[in-house]
Design a protein around this motif. Structure first.
Motif, PDB file in Angstrom:
ATOM      1  N   TYR A 282       2.168  -1.505   3.102  1.00 17.45           N
ATOM      2  CA  TYR A 282       3.034  -2.780   2.651  1.00 17.45           C
ATOM      3  C   TYR A 282       4.120  -2.594   3.690  1.00 17.45           C
ATOM      4  O   TYR A 282       4.746  -3.539   4.232  1.00 17.45           O
ATOM      5  CB  TYR A 282       3.511  -2.855   1.338  1.00 17.45           C
ATOM      6  CG  TYR A 282       2.398  -3.583   0.546  1.00 17.45           C
ATOM      7  CD1 TYR A 282       1.755  -4.630   1.033  1.00 17.45           C
ATOM      8  CD2 TYR A 282       2.191  -3.375  -0.603  1.00 17.45           C
ATOM      9  CE1 TYR A 282       0.827  -5.487   0.102  1.00 17.45           C
ATOM     10  CE2 TYR A 282       1.166  -3.884  -1.565  1.00 17.45           C
ATOM     11  CZ  TYR A 282       0.424  -5.114  -0.941  1.00 17.45           C
ATOM     12  OH  TYR A 282      -0.348  -5.640  -1.663  1.00 17.45           O
ATOM     13  N   HIS A 286       5.192  -5.479   6.366  1.00 14.34           N
ATOM     14  CA  HIS A 286       6.581  -6.091   6.293  1.00 14.34           C
ATOM     15  C   HIS A 286       7.569  -5.976   7.406  1.00 14.34           C
ATOM     16  O   HIS A 286       8.398  -6.776   7.883  1.00 14.34           O
ATOM     17  CB  HIS A 286       7.520  -5.680   4.982  1.00 14.34           C
ATOM     18  CG  HIS A 286       6.977  -6.265   3.737  1.00 14.34           C
ATOM     19  ND1 HIS A 286       7.055  -7.670   3.496  1.00 14.34           N
ATOM     20  CD2 HIS A 286       6.536  -5.726   2.418  1.00 14.34           C
ATOM     21  CE1 HIS A 286       6.610  -7.948   2.227  1.00 14.34           C
ATOM     22  NE2 HIS A 286       6.174  -6.681   1.648  1.00 14.34           N
ATOM     23  N   ARG A 552      10.521  -6.498  -0.721  1.00 11.28           N
ATOM     24  CA  ARG A 552       9.323  -6.028  -1.496  1.00 11.28           C
ATOM     25  C   ARG A 552       9.159  -6.982  -2.806  1.00 11.28           C
ATOM     26  O   ARG A 552       8.079  -7.179  -3.114  1.00 11.28           O
ATOM     27  CB  ARG A 552       9.250  -4.799  -1.442  1.00 11.28           C
ATOM     28  CG  ARG A 552       7.972  -4.100  -2.256  1.00 11.28           C
ATOM     29  CD  ARG A 552       6.682  -4.054  -1.454  1.00 11.28           C
ATOM     30  NE  ARG A 552       5.538  -3.469  -1.947  1.00 11.28           N
ATOM     31  CZ  ARG A 552       4.760  -4.265  -2.814  1.00 11.28           C
ATOM     32  NH1 ARG A 552       4.763  -5.366  -3.049  1.00 11.28           N
ATOM     33  NH2 ARG A 552       3.689  -3.586  -3.397  1.00 11.28           N
TER      34      ARG A 552
END
Length: 806
Positions: A282, A286, A552
């Motif tokens: 992740y 991102h 997040r």
């Protein structure tokens, strides 16, 4: 061209969105819809969506509390085809809306009731507002992870009303289809609570979690990288939906992270376990997402690689989506009260019986004199006695399905419940959604499965033989695939000219996005539902600086807000379209090409806001903690537990203040009307927080019901637990036991539509190719020929022995 519902007269005795949307579809089909309103009018006349939900109808004011009003209603019902009502059960008889009395004068009448909780009499005291039904049944549990807070979480999108509208149309069309054969009308009902059956993904997982040893293959993890939500360089947010392995590869390559597949930790994407490895992934995703603007990324995922991606839009922004414009998902209507309106287009595109608005919404009582003076000249349609009443309304109907995943196949599962024979044609490996464990059971229930290789001449010929004698066919392949497989409309229509052929697409058969893939979060993002559920202030303004931790967290919030409702809404649109097509074929003798889209159905789910006109008020968005929309439509902490208060009308506001002995609130000029109450919402909220602490949640519900105010004690668990543990479901026949060779006995939902004279067929799930052999024998193949086809991998089948991987 014939109008699909052109010879029907419909009495709409409903208020609000669910009934309005249902009869709007019938009006779009050409039916004469008489909207029966009390002297004060439909309470929803103050809602922006009213002028859309009631387009093409005629307003007739009748005071059903008077003997004359009831007499006029009986006269109208005696020459009408359909009556739709959404009165609480204890009010219907008092207002002269009971089926028995009306059917004596018109045995051919189809009488449809839409309530909050249907046959669950335990909850009959509760009004059928979406939030009341959501709170009582635990639908709100779908969003508990969205925010960290005490108490329940508000479910914003009006899925219950949309679903009830779809089920009502399906039930009415099924009853009318049967009436064409039997000459007899029918009493049927659905409810907002039953509509939510379609939206529950966890009912079977709840059961399996409580077994000591759930069958292998029915328990799966919940990987999420395929549903990645990322913030772009210009502060916008994109929703991904790349559940298929090849789509996930495309997405990672487009993102510039194709090298992750060289790492053994990520070779199973998208199916990897949560933990440090996933968090590392992740972080990289991102970081890469912030290197380009949203427009640049959309160019990559649309034209450079084949990956599912859409920006998060509001419902109002959805009007500018190129595919929505191309599809005609909105039309323009001149309204006498608000002027030119852009609003929902037809739910389904029909080649032979086109649907669409027949005019604007009526003024209150605009047609009263016209209709009442015509009563004596109206004639009842003569329906000769025909065939005996069948066990199921769709008995004898055959549907051929070429479809995968959920958004289309669950639609035909609904038709199976109505008694249709649904034959699912799938690949030798089966519908890939079958790998989703317990979630995959629902769209397979009640069907027969034949596994064919359509790329072989023999496999295609078997499919053609099935299509030749079918009534309907449905597929959801992207453009070009049906032609390659030989199941495009032009080919099928030559085999069976009267077939009802539905393409249940994601975006549509033509247009700028027609070639693109889409899974359930895509229309949720593109049509505005996800941002609506996200609440006020989420996501932050594009120019807001954000740390990685904040990105997040917001990504997770948007992911949770964009839950699985788009698939379910699309499937209900599929079932509705097919029922409209079946009735048209029976009534007018025409087969036709029809088309629905996921994106179009999800716009219908946003039918409270997918409308534009000068002066339209902004959609009320849930507060940051997702308690509700405003002080009179939100969750409150009680002395013990939580309640949802739904004080929608002016009469309910006065009744509430009287019940809680707060006359001062009525007298307070700050709260003199709805607009002022919204303006001073925080002050009213503070006052009501104190009031609601006086009683327990268990006490508030019956107390306020006695004063005609809706207040529900909030469920302490989610909808799956409600279904599995609430006795009222089983007692009312809405929760039944079926047998499956791998699962053994398990419980499934009953019919979302219940009929007085017809049964619903509630069968278990099916294996890949479970019925291949018997279908081949039915088509005239010998055992030897069938086995030869299997040996040559043209077909396959499984046995009724436990085979969880099947």
């Amino acid at each position: 061209m014939a109008k699909l519902c052109g010879e029907l007269t419909v009495l709409d005795v409903t208020q609000g969105m669910a009934g309005g949307l249902a009869t709007m579809l019938l009006a779009d089909g050409g039916a004469e819809v008489l909207k029966i309103e009390p002297p004060s009018g439909d309470w929803a006349r103050g809602e922006p969506g009213f002028v859309m939900w009631n387009r093409g109808k005629k307003s007739v004011v009748l005071d059903l509390k008077s003997s004359q009003g009831q007499a006029d209603l009986r006269e109208l019902a005696s020459t009408s085809d359909v009556l739709v009502s959404n009165c609480k059960p204890d009010s219907a008889e008092k207002l002269g809306l009971g089926y028995e009395g009306l059917a004596q004068a018109n045995p051919a009448l189809v009488h449809c009731s839409i309530t909050g909780f249907g046959p669950m009499s335990k909850f009959a005291h509760l009004k059928g507002y979406d939030a009341i039904v959501n709170a009582k049944t635990g639908r709100t549990g779908a969003f508990t992870k969205q925010v960290q807070k005490e108490g329940p979480t508000y479910s914003a999108l009006m899925c219950a009303s949309y679903g009830a509208a779809m089920y009502a149309v399906q039930g009415v069309m099924a009853a009318l289809y049967a009436r064409e054969k039997t000459g007899r009308g029918q009493q049927l009902q659905t409810s907002l609570a039953q509509a939510l059956f379609a939206y529950d993904w966890g009912w079977l997982a709840w059961q399996l979690a409580r077994r000591s040893s759930p069958p292998a293959g029915f328990v799966r993890g919940s990987p999420t990288p395929q549903y990645f939500v990322g913030r772009t360089k210009d502060g916008k947010w994109l929703q991904m939906a790349n559940t298929m392995s090849h789509l996930m590869v495309n997405f990672m390559v487009g993102l510039g992270l194709g090298e992750v597949y060289d790492d053994p930790r990520f070779q199973g994407l998208p199916n990897i376990s949560s933990g440090p490895d996933m968090e590392e992934l992740y972080t990289r995703m991102h970081a890469r997402m912030q290197e380009k603007t949203a427009a640049e990324w959309m160019e990559v995922f649309t034209n450079e690689v084949d990956a599912a991606c859409e920006p998060f839009l509001t419902t109002q922004e959805a009007f500018e989506h190129p595919q929505i414009i191309h599809n005609g998902n909105f039309v323009e209507v001149d309204d006498p009260t608000v002027g030119r309106i852009r609003q929902l287009g037809p739910l389904v595109r029909c080649s032979e019986t086109p649907m669409g608005p027949q005019g604007p919404a009526p003024l209150l009582g605009q047609h009263t004199q016209e209709i009442l003076s015509s009563i004596s000249s109206r004639k009842a349609t003569v329906h000769p006695n025909g065939k005996p009443v069948p066990r199921y309304p769709l008995e004898g109907v055959t549907v051929i399905e070429f479809a995968t995943w959920y958004a289309a196949p669950f639609g035909t599962a609904v038709l199976a419940e109505l008694g249709a024979r649904v034959i699912k044609i799938e690949t030798l490996d089966g519908d890939s959604f079958r790998r989703s464990g317990a979630t995959a059971i629902k769209p397979q229930q009640g069907k027969e499965s034949i596994a064919l290789d359509l790329k072989t001449p023999e496999g295609r010929e078997i499919a053609y033989r099935l299509v030749k004698d079918a009534d309907m066919m449905m597929h959801n392949f992207r453009p070009g695939v049906p032609q390659r497989l030989g199941i495009d409309y032009e080919t099928v229509q030559t085999i069976n000219p009267k077939i009802v052929y539905l393409y249940a697409g994601s975006y549509g058969s033509t247009g700028p996005s027609s070639h693109r893939p889409a899974m359930h979060p895509i229309p949720g993002a593109a049509c505005g539902g996800a941002l609506y559920q996200a609440g006020r202030g989420v996501p932050p303004a594009p120019d807001t600086p954000m740390t990685y931790a904040e990105i997040r967290a917001t990504s997770s919030t948007l992911f949770q807000a964009n839950e699985g409702n788009p698939d379910c809404s699309a499937a209900l649109g599929v079932a509705t379209a097919m029922m409209l097509g079946l009735y048209a074929r029976e009534k007018h003798g025409v087969g036709q090409y029809m088309e629905t889209t996921m994106i179009g159905s999800c716009l219908y789910t946003n039918a409270d806001d997918f409308i534009q006109f000068d002066g339209k008020p902004d959609r009320l968005v849930p507060d940051r903690e997702l308690n509700g929309l405003h002080a009179l439509y939100r969750f409150y902490r009680a002395r013990e537990g939580w309640v949802f208060l739904a004080c929608v009308t002016e009469g309910e506001w006065h009744s509430f203040c009287s019940a809680v002995e707060r006359q001062d609130l009525i007298d307070d000029p700050r709260f003199a009307n709805h607009g002022l109450r919204l303006k001073h919402d925080e002050e009213l909220l503070r006052a009501l927080e104190e009031v609601m602490l006086r009683r327990t949640a268990a006490d508030w519900e019956p107390f306020l019901a006695g004063h005609d105010v809706a207040c529900a004690e909030a469920a302490s668990a989610d909808f799956a637990e409600f279904a599995n543990t609430e006795p009222a479901l089983k007692e009312s026949g809405l929760w039944v036991t079926v047998e499956h060779p791998s699962l053994g006995e398990y419980q499934r939902y009953g019919g979302a539509i219940t009929f007085a004279s017809y049964k619903t067929r509630l069968a278990p799930t099916t294996y890949v190719g479970e019925h291949s052999r018997e279908i081949l024998l039915e088509l005239g193949f010998t055992d030897k020929a069938a086995q030869d086809l299997k040996d040559r991998k043209v077909v396959t089948w499984t046995t009724r022995s436990a085979d969880p991987e099947a």
